[in-house]
Write an enzyme that holds these catalytic residues in place. Structure first.
Site, PDB file in Angstrom:
ATOM      1  N   SER A 266      13.449   1.540 -19.946  1.00  0.00           N
ATOM      2  CA  SER A 266      14.537   0.550 -19.792  1.00  0.00           C
ATOM      3  C   SER A 266      14.257  -0.445 -18.711  1.00  0.00           C
ATOM      4  O   SER A 266      13.143  -1.061 -18.739  1.00  0.00           O
ATOM      5  CB  SER A 266      15.838   1.225 -19.906  1.00  0.00           C
ATOM      6  OG  SER A 266      16.867   0.114 -20.060  1.00  0.00           O
ATOM      7  N   ASP A 369      17.775  -1.164 -31.310  1.00  0.00           N
ATOM      8  CA  ASP A 369      17.987  -1.693 -30.075  1.00  0.00           C
ATOM      9  C   ASP A 369      17.992  -3.206 -30.062  1.00  0.00           C
ATOM     10  O   ASP A 369      16.917  -4.000 -30.532  1.00  0.00           O
ATOM     11  CB  ASP A 369      16.725  -1.178 -29.058  1.00  0.00           C
ATOM     12  CG  ASP A 369      16.828  -1.834 -27.628  1.00  0.00           C
ATOM     13  OD1 ASP A 369      17.953  -2.257 -27.349  1.00  0.00           O
ATOM     14  OD2 ASP A 369      16.122  -1.566 -27.052  1.00  0.00           O
ATOM     15  N   HIS A 399      18.603   2.594 -28.039  1.00  0.00           N
ATOM     16  CA  HIS A 399      18.204   2.458 -26.720  1.00  0.00           C
ATOM     17  C   HIS A 399      18.243   3.670 -25.958  1.00  0.00           C
ATOM     18  O   HIS A 399      19.283   4.381 -25.892  1.00  0.00           O
ATOM     19  CB  HIS A 399      18.957   1.361 -25.945  1.00  0.00           C
ATOM     20  CG  HIS A 399      18.350   0.891 -24.707  1.00  0.00           C
ATOM     21  ND1 HIS A 399      17.085  -0.071 -24.780  1.00  0.00           N
ATOM     22  CD2 HIS A 399      18.417   1.149 -23.401  1.00  0.00           C
ATOM     23  CE1 HIS A 399      16.981  -0.518 -23.476  1.00  0.00           C
ATOM     24  NE2 HIS A 399      17.539   0.287 -22.748  1.00  0.00           N
TER      25      HIS A 399
END
Length: 437
Positions: A266, A369, A399
């Protein structure tokens, strides 16, 4: 469409995340400000698993862990993950009792034998020069001369991992990150260095990015100190204490920094990409560290011109666009908020060295996502300049599907880790690129 349980957990997660971000947005009293920043927020996570520096039954996966604080002037924190090197020693050494010497606790030394202090556990004797007595006050794995010699034929690559959390939450030693790094260390047979970088808003950009570069320089320094110690001892100078207190014995005995991989999750993918660029710019200044590849897992990329996924999936699971915008406002310096900031948008011009100089880059994206299109576009730009930059997209995934605590044990998360390991081995293998898709 993810299962109903995941959807419900996503709603709760987003509510808690927005509440946390809103509380962090409120100005903190000067008396409570952390002068050196913070690298974890206990309120955001379950109790962190303690480090386990020995290969005991407490670590059934055969991975030992150790916590370090390399910079006394900041809260930068590292957790090292070391796969058990004794598995290799068992296959190459006919003396079973030699394995006992590599783990603790050990038997009491003979009468009259001096005890070493904890500080002496980093002596250059422990990295392949001559055997040293084991320190009794250290309850973890310490390489001995015999172990170092047998392991010299299979030095382990180093994977530097940056956790997620929108720059404001998460920790290197959180339960989820600990489990994920253990899985990566075991699958790749590599030393994983999980970086607990400074969090926002206490430490805004570029603090987290600079911490990533500092870790790479620290690894290079460790390798150079170990090499210097071996050279001086080999010449018979007796300078076995030179820099001994600064040497990390796990890295000195088992790490091969010339096979270094960056792995970002991320927002950690943003940090990994920045560190890769700085490594390219530094060149031989980082010797012997050489970044051979990087893995960007669902990067936290944004931009002012919305992509198709940003329009279609703006209210997606776990991290929606509204929460991410607030996180960027907390991370970027006040008055410099822009979705086309170099930290956010990888496609802005003049962002660093030419893309053709970047290391091979694997990009992992999730179908649900909203940030996936920009990550795919960045990968396409790398491929245009002949950089090996494949994209792995996982169907019905959200995600952080492979690193979030509630999803870590799903078959999809395990398959993702295995896919990453297959690609990484293509660049860390000593036998060449024999593994490929």
């Amino acid at each position: 469409m993810p299962p109903v349980a995941v959807q419900l957990h996503s709603l709760l997660f987003k509510l808690l995340l927005r509440r946390r971000l809103s509380s962090l947005s409120a100005p903190a009293p000067a008396s409570t400000a952390a002068p050196f920043g913070v690298s974890s927020r206990p309120a955001d996570q379950r109790p962190s698993p303690p480090s386990n520096p020995s290969f005991s039954p407490a670590s059934p996966d055969g991975v030992a862990t150790k916590d370090l604080h390399p910079d006394p002037l900041s809260s930068l924190h590292l957790r090292l993950f070391l796969p058990n090197p004794n598995h290799h020693a068992a296959a190459t050494s006919p003396a079973p009792h030699s394995l006992r010497r590599n783990s603790f606790p050990q038997r009491d030394p003979a009468p009259g034998q001096d005890h070493l202090s904890r500080r002496a556990s980093a002596s250059f004797h422990a990295i392949g020069v001559s055997p040293a007595p084991a320190p009794r006050d250290y309850g973890g794995y310490l390489p001995t001369a015999g172990a170092a010699r047998s392991a010299a034929r299979r030095r382990l690559p180093v994977i530097v991992q940056f956790h997620g959390g929108a720059f404001v939450t998460g920790a290197a030693d959180s339960a989820a990150n600990d489990a994920f790094c253990r899985r990566v260390a075991r699958l790749c047979d590599a030393i994983v260095v999980a970086v607990g970088y400074r969090l926002a808003p206490e430490s805004r950009y570029p603090a987290a990015f600079e911490d990533g570069v500092a870790v790479l320089r620290w690894i290079a320094k460790q390798a150079n100190l170990a090499a210097c110690g071996r050279t001086m001892m080999g010449k018979g100078t007796g300078a076995d204490s030179f820099g001994a207190a600064m040497v990390e014995p796990w890295l000195a005995a088992h790490a091969d920094p010339s096979r270094c991989v960056l792995l970002g999750v991320s927002c950690g993918a943003n940090i990994a990409d920045y560190v890769a660029r700085k490594a390219v710019e530094a060149g031989k200044l980082l010797d012997p560290v050489r970044v051979v590849a990087q893995v960007l897992m669902y990067p936290f990329f944004m931009g002012s011109a919305p992509t198709r996924s940003e329009l279609k999936l703006a209210n997606s699971y776990f991290y929606d666009k509204a929460s991410c915008l607030l996180a960027w406002k907390l991370f970027l310096p006040e008055g410099e908020f822009s979705l086309d900031h170099p930290a956010a948008n990888p496609l802005v011009p003049g962002r660093g060295p030419p893309l053709k100089l970047m290391p091979p880059t694997l990009t992992v994206v999730a179908e649900l996502d909203w940030m996936k299109d920009r990550a795919i576009a960045y990968s396409e730009e790398l491929r245009k300049v002949n950089v090996d930059a494949p994209v792995l997209e996982y169907k019905d995934a959200v995600h952080e599907f492979a690193t979030l605590d509630v999803l870590l044990k799903t078959p999809q998360a395990q398959a993702c880790a295995e896919d990453i390991a297959i690609w990484i081995k293509k660049y860390i293998s000593l036998r060449g690129h024999e593994l490929s898709y």
